[in-house]
Design a protein around this motif. Sequence first.
Motif, PDB file in Angstrom:
ATOM      1  N   THR A  66      -9.909 -29.109  -9.432  1.00  0.00           N
ATOM      2  CA  THR A  66      -8.875 -30.139  -9.615  1.00  0.00           C
ATOM      3  C   THR A  66      -7.540 -29.552 -10.077  1.00  0.00           C
ATOM      4  N   VAL A  67      -7.358 -28.245  -9.901  1.00  0.00           N
ATOM      5  CA  VAL A  67      -6.119 -27.595 -10.323  1.00  0.00           C
ATOM      6  C   VAL A  67      -4.993 -27.968  -9.366  1.00  0.00           C
ATOM      7  N   ASP A  68      -3.836 -28.309  -9.905  1.00  0.00           N
ATOM      8  CA  ASP A  68      -2.671 -28.630  -9.084  1.00  0.00           C
ATOM      9  C   ASP A  68      -2.307 -27.427  -8.215  1.00  0.00           C
ATOM     10  N   PRO A  69      -2.137 -27.621  -6.891  1.00  0.00           N
ATOM     11  CA  PRO A  69      -1.742 -26.517  -6.008  1.00  0.00           C
ATOM     12  C   PRO A  69      -0.451 -25.835  -6.439  1.00  0.00           C
ATOM     13  N   LEU A  70       0.386 -26.542  -7.201  1.00  0.00           N
ATOM     14  CA  LEU A  70       1.625 -25.963  -7.717  1.00  0.00           C
ATOM     15  C   LEU A  70       1.335 -24.718  -8.549  1.00  0.00           C
ATOM     16  N   TYR A  71       0.299 -24.798  -9.391  1.00  0.00           N
ATOM     17  CA  TYR A  71      -0.031 -23.675 -10.263  1.00  0.00           C
ATOM     18  C   TYR A  71      -0.715 -22.545  -9.494  1.00  0.00           C
ATOM     19  N   VAL A  72      -1.477 -22.905  -8.468  1.00  0.00           N
ATOM     20  CA  VAL A  72      -2.069 -21.871  -7.615  1.00  0.00           C
ATOM     21  C   VAL A  72      -0.956 -21.137  -6.868  1.00  0.00           C
ATOM     22  N   GLY A  73       0.042 -21.887  -6.422  1.00  0.00           N
ATOM     23  CA  GLY A  73       1.188 -21.278  -5.753  1.00  0.00           C
ATOM     24  C   GLY A  73       1.924 -20.314  -6.660  1.00  0.00           C
ATOM     25  N   PHE A  74       2.115 -20.708  -7.924  1.00  0.00           N
ATOM     26  CA  PHE A  74       2.777 -19.814  -8.868  1.00  0.00           C
ATOM     27  C   PHE A  74       1.951 -18.555  -9.096  1.00  0.00           C
ATOM     28  N   LEU A  75       0.633 -18.710  -9.197  1.00  0.00           N
ATOM     29  CA  LEU A  75      -0.237 -17.552  -9.390  1.00  0.00           C
ATOM     30  C   LEU A  75      -0.083 -16.560  -8.235  1.00  0.00           C
ATOM     31  N   PHE A  76      -0.077 -17.073  -7.019  1.00  0.00           N
ATOM     32  CA  PHE A  76       0.103 -16.205  -5.852  1.00  0.00           C
ATOM     33  C   PHE A  76       1.487 -15.568  -5.860  1.00  0.00           C
ATOM     34  N   LEU A 195       9.021 -23.573  -9.352  1.00  0.00           N
ATOM     35  CA  LEU A 195       9.739 -24.703  -9.929  1.00  0.00           C
ATOM     36  C   LEU A 195      10.461 -25.509  -8.861  1.00  0.00           C
ATOM     37  N   SER A 196      11.016 -24.840  -7.868  1.00  0.00           N
ATOM     38  CA  SER A 196      11.935 -25.474  -6.920  1.00  0.00           C
ATOM     39  C   SER A 196      11.264 -26.080  -5.704  1.00  0.00           C
ATOM     40  N   MET A 197      10.031 -25.709  -5.419  1.00  0.00           N
ATOM     41  CA  MET A 197       9.476 -26.048  -4.108  1.00  0.00           C
ATOM     42  C   MET A 197       9.246 -27.543  -3.922  1.00  0.00           C
ATOM     43  N   ILE A 202       9.350 -24.980   0.121  1.00  0.00           N
ATOM     44  CA  ILE A 202       9.023 -23.559   0.057  1.00  0.00           C
ATOM     45  C   ILE A 202       9.838 -22.752   1.064  1.00  0.00           C
ATOM     46  N   LEU A 203      10.012 -23.294   2.264  1.00  0.00           N
ATOM     47  CA  LEU A 203      10.695 -22.536   3.309  1.00  0.00           C
ATOM     48  C   LEU A 203      12.201 -22.465   3.101  1.00  0.00           C
ATOM     49  N   LEU A 204      12.748 -23.304   2.218  1.00  0.00           N
ATOM     50  CA  LEU A 204      14.197 -23.373   2.053  1.00  0.00           C
ATOM     51  C   LEU A 204      14.676 -22.936   0.676  1.00  0.00           C
ATOM     52  N   VAL A 205      13.754 -22.662  -0.238  1.00  0.00           N
ATOM     53  CA  VAL A 205      14.166 -22.328  -1.604  1.00  0.00           C
ATOM     54  C   VAL A 205      14.954 -21.021  -1.643  1.00  0.00           C
ATOM     55  N   GLY A 206      14.655 -20.099  -0.738  1.00  0.00           N
ATOM     56  CA  GLY A 206      15.405 -18.840  -0.689  1.00  0.00           C
ATOM     57  C   GLY A 206      16.874 -19.066  -0.442  1.00  0.00           C
TER      58      GLY A 206
END
Length: 277
Positions: A66-76, A195-197, A202-206
């Motif tokens: 049940t972990v938010d994908p946001l935190y998995v994304g940060f981990l990666f 934070l920004s995605m 994700i594709l535009l934060v850069g």
Amino acid sequence: MPEWLLQLTFIERGVVAAILIGVVCPLLGAFLLVRRVSIISESLSHITLTGITAGLVLMQTMTFFTVDPLYVGFLFAFIGSLLIEKLRQEFPHFQELAVPIILSTGIGLSAIFMSMSTGGYNEWFSYLFGSIVSVTAEDIVFMLVTTLIVLVIIGLFYKEFVVISFDQEFSEVSGIQSKRLNIIFSLLVALVIALSMKVVGILLVGAMIVLPAAMAIRIAKSFKQMIVYSILFGQLTMACGLFFSYHLNIATGGGIVLFATIFLALVIIGTTMYEKR
């Protein structure tokens, strides 16, 4: 969680998120631009997408996850930042190789996880291109904490980061622990991308990291001025993009990047005309 956060409407949450993103993205973008490694943000954003897709697949296949994908994304993204620094050390004369290696790996893994997912198009669309309606109160808490961490670390190591950004060799002979600070800075970039995605995508934060700094460098006369102008342009871009994306019902990230590109073009035209006078 503070009660005032729970009372915010989705528009108000989007505005708060935009203000925070408009500060930290251009701030780090100024450092990345003078380092000539702004493309690192693109590679980390794609490896963040890998984490998001992996998290969603785990949630769909394992009921106990049940972990938010946001935190998995940060981990990666954090792991990706460490790998980039490791690869840059392995290829000291070809440090730019680290970026396409991580970027292509992130895209490949994301494609695999997406093919395994049972989620719909709208779910991916909000992560890829941003959406103000998807920002929750928990996201705002994460953004506030992340922004505070970024500002504190930049404040504590500002001089060291400036020296490393402008002259890597001088920083090494002057006793600055550049390798450790580079890892810390990469961690900050990973945090800011996570934070920004939700708002930018994700594709535009850069683009949000690079474009305000690109505007600022055309008119700034010092690095401190560049940081200030970057943040001002970031706030202007976020405000216009957020306003028009909501009223025109278009992707938030796309609207933000479109206005950033328009403002960059206007700055280039304006400064070019001024220089020719």
